[in-house]
Design a protein around this motif. Structure first.
Motif, PDB file in Angstrom:
ATOM      1  N   GLU A   1      -9.685  -2.940  -1.512  1.00 14.92           N
ATOM      2  CA  GLU A   1     -10.631  -1.904  -1.975  1.00 14.92           C
ATOM      3  C   GLU A   1     -11.274  -1.186  -0.792  1.00 14.92           C
ATOM      4  O   GLU A   1     -11.456   0.032  -0.800  1.00 14.92           O
ATOM      5  CB  GLU A   1     -11.716  -2.548  -2.853  1.00 14.92           C
TER       6      GLU A   1
ATOM      7  N   ALA B   1      -4.898   9.715  -1.055  1.00  9.85           N
ATOM      8  CA  ALA B   1      -5.208   8.461  -1.752  1.00  9.85           C
ATOM      9  C   ALA B   1      -4.033   7.493  -1.666  1.00  9.85           C
ATOM     10  O   ALA B   1      -2.888   7.903  -1.471  1.00  9.85           O
ATOM     11  CB  ALA B   1      -5.528   8.765  -3.217  1.00  9.85           C
ATOM     12  N   VAL B   2      -4.372   6.223  -1.801  1.00  6.02           N
ATOM     13  CA  VAL B   2      -3.321   5.196  -1.851  1.00  6.02           C
ATOM     14  C   VAL B   2      -3.555   4.299  -3.072  1.00  6.02           C
ATOM     15  O   VAL B   2      -4.683   4.137  -3.516  1.00  6.02           O
ATOM     16  CB  VAL B   2      -3.294   4.302  -0.586  1.00  6.02           C
ATOM     17  N   SER B   3      -2.472   3.738  -3.564  1.00  3.58           N
ATOM     18  CA  SER B   3      -2.554   2.681  -4.571  1.00  3.58           C
ATOM     19  C   SER B   3      -2.134   1.390  -3.881  1.00  3.58           C
ATOM     20  O   SER B   3      -1.277   1.414  -2.985  1.00  3.58           O
ATOM     21  CB  SER B   3      -1.599   2.969  -5.732  1.00  3.58           C
ATOM     22  N   ILE B   4      -2.764   0.293  -4.304  1.00  5.56           N
ATOM     23  CA  ILE B   4      -2.492  -0.978  -3.618  1.00  5.56           C
ATOM     24  C   ILE B   4      -2.211  -2.087  -4.635  1.00  5.56           C
ATOM     25  O   ILE B   4      -2.937  -2.242  -5.624  1.00  5.56           O
ATOM     26  CB  ILE B   4      -3.686  -1.393  -2.720  1.00  5.56           C
TER      27      ILE B   4
ATOM     28  N   ARG C   1      -8.696   1.122   0.591  1.00  4.25           N
ATOM     29  CA  ARG C   1      -8.460   2.258  -0.316  1.00  4.25           C
ATOM     30  C   ARG C   1      -9.587   3.281  -0.189  1.00  4.25           C
ATOM     31  O   ARG C   1      -9.345   4.479  -0.071  1.00  4.25           O
ATOM     32  CB  ARG C   1      -8.351   1.754  -1.762  1.00  4.25           C
ATOM     33  N   ARG C   2     -10.828   2.765  -0.169  1.00  3.02           N
ATOM     34  CA  ARG C   2     -11.979   3.681  -0.068  1.00  3.02           C
ATOM     35  C   ARG C   2     -11.988   4.396   1.282  1.00  3.02           C
ATOM     36  O   ARG C   2     -12.283   5.583   1.369  1.00  3.02           O
ATOM     37  CB  ARG C   2     -13.294   2.907  -0.277  1.00  3.02           C
TER      38      ARG C   2
ATOM     39  N   ARG D   1      -3.151   5.684 -10.386  1.00  2.00           N
ATOM     40  CA  ARG D   1      -3.160   5.766  -8.912  1.00  2.00           C
ATOM     41  C   ARG D   1      -4.582   5.646  -8.324  1.00  2.00           C
ATOM     42  O   ARG D   1      -5.532   5.523  -9.057  1.00  2.00           O
ATOM     43  CB  ARG D   1      -2.490   7.042  -8.414  1.00  2.00           C
ATOM     44  N   ASN D   2      -4.642   5.701  -6.989  1.00  2.87           N
ATOM     45  CA  ASN D   2      -5.912   5.575  -6.257  1.00  2.87           C
ATOM     46  C   ASN D   2      -6.701   4.351  -6.743  1.00  2.87           C
ATOM     47  O   ASN D   2      -7.888   4.435  -7.008  1.00  2.87           O
ATOM     48  CB  ASN D   2      -6.733   6.864  -6.422  1.00  2.87           C
ATOM     49  N   ARG D   3      -6.018   3.232  -6.873  1.00  2.00           N
ATOM     50  CA  ARG D   3      -6.688   1.998  -7.315  1.00  2.00           C
ATOM     51  C   ARG D   3      -5.969   0.763  -6.762  1.00  2.00           C
ATOM     52  O   ARG D   3      -4.847   0.850  -6.265  1.00  2.00           O
ATOM     53  CB  ARG D   3      -6.773   1.935  -8.838  1.00  2.00           C
ATOM     54  N   THR D   4      -6.646  -0.374  -6.913  1.00  2.00           N
ATOM     55  CA  THR D   4      -6.120  -1.643  -6.424  1.00  2.00           C
ATOM     56  C   THR D   4      -5.912  -2.592  -7.598  1.00  2.00           C
ATOM     57  O   THR D   4      -6.774  -2.681  -8.465  1.00  2.00           O
ATOM     58  CB  THR D   4      -7.162  -2.283  -5.469  1.00  2.00           C
TER      59      THR D   4
ATOM     60  N   ILE E   1       0.856  -1.200   0.000  1.00  2.00           N
ATOM     61  CA  ILE E   1       0.000   0.000   0.000  1.00  2.00           C
ATOM     62  C   ILE E   1       0.889   1.246   0.000  1.00  2.00           C
ATOM     63  O   ILE E   1       1.705   1.426   0.900  1.00  2.00           O
ATOM     64  CB  ILE E   1      -0.874  -0.007   1.277  1.00  2.00           C
TER      65      ILE E   1
END
Ligand SMILES: Nc1nc2c(ncn2[C@@H]2O[C@H](COP(=O)(O)OP(=O)(O)OP(=O)(O)O)[C@@H](O)[C@H]2O)c(=O)[nH]1
Length: 234
Positions: free
Chosen positions: A162, A180-183, A165-166, A213-216, A99
């Motif tokens: 998810e 935001a994070v990317s995973i 992330r949310r 970004r901002n996604r899994t 993460i």
């Protein structure tokens, strides 16, 4: 009354008095000595307790990340290695999530390093509060964490990713800007080494960054051959 035990002369009386005084002095000295020994014993016990406390604190410091309080990379790796062996032995699924904060550099530049630290801390708290006790969270590098999920196949790991992330995206870690994070997620394959599992999660993370970004993203494949060769050559 029989007074034969009384000193019969002034010299004898004086000698008896001196003996008595010496006895009183010796008794006093002994009592003082005993009190001192007792005090030293208490002090020694206190020193031992303090030393134990310092050792425990040092041990904790060498095992945890000083900023966020989660496990540091070394402690996380040791735990993950043991968990991997258990999961391989009993053929249980095991997943990891890598993460990483998006644009953390910009957060630092715009708000300053101490706010950046607070954001990092906030993310660690959010992650820690959302996972099971059997999961493990570690600080991986500057703005990234690794999450170990025993008994969790990839599908469930992606669901959790998810959710995390949310949760981070809707938090108010920064008052005037979303965080935001990317995973990247990966699940253990038969006979896979821990290092490769981590690399696959990092690969999925890199892909998530590339895709905006901002996604899994999950890593379904094995490592590309070039990476595997590179790793073997090291
Ligand atoms: N505040 C703070 N910043 C840190 C810490 N450790 C590393 N950093 C910073 O985190 C940033 C990491 O940035 P990168 O992960 O390379 O890139 P990014 O800006 O997050 O961009 P993407 O990951 O591509 O979205 C760098 O600016 C580091 O200086 C820390 O403990 N506290």
């Amino acid at each position: 009354m029989d007074a034969s035990w009384l000193p019969s002369s002034p010299v004898a009386s004086m000698a008896a008095l001196i003996c008595f005084l010496l006895w009183v002095l010796t008794l006093g000295y002994c009592l003082k000595l005993m009190a001192r020994i007792r005090r030293l014993g208490v002090q020694k016990e206190q020193a031992c307790e303090a030393q134990l406390h310092i050792q425990q604190q040092l041990h904790k410091l060498t095992r945890t990340d000083a900023l966020t309080g989660v496990w540091n990379r070394q402690r996380f790796g040791e735990n993950a290695e043991a968990e991997l062996k258990r999961c391989q032995r009993y053929t249980h699924p095991l997943s990891v999530l890598c993460i990483d904060l998006d644009h953390f550099n910009e957060i630092n530049n715009s708000y300053g390093h101490s706010i950046g630290d607070e954001v990092l801390n906030g993310v660690a708290r959010l992650l820690q509060s959302a996972i099971r006790q059997s999961d493990a969270l570690g600080r991986w590098s500057g703005g990234s964490f690794m999450l170990l999920l025993p008994h969790t196949p990839l599908e469930q790991a992606l669901e959790l990713a998810e959710k995390l992330r949310r949760r981070i995206a809707s938090s108010n870690l920064l008052v005037d800007s979303p965080v935001a994070v990317s995973i990247g997620a990966a699940s253990l394959q038969p006979d896979e080494a821990l290092e490769t599992l981590f690399q696959r999660a990092e690969m999925a993370l890199s892909q998530a960054k590339r895709e905006g970004r901002n996604r899994t993203l999950g890593c379904l494949s094995e490592l590309p051959l070039a990476t595997q060769r590179g790793r073997q050559a090291v």
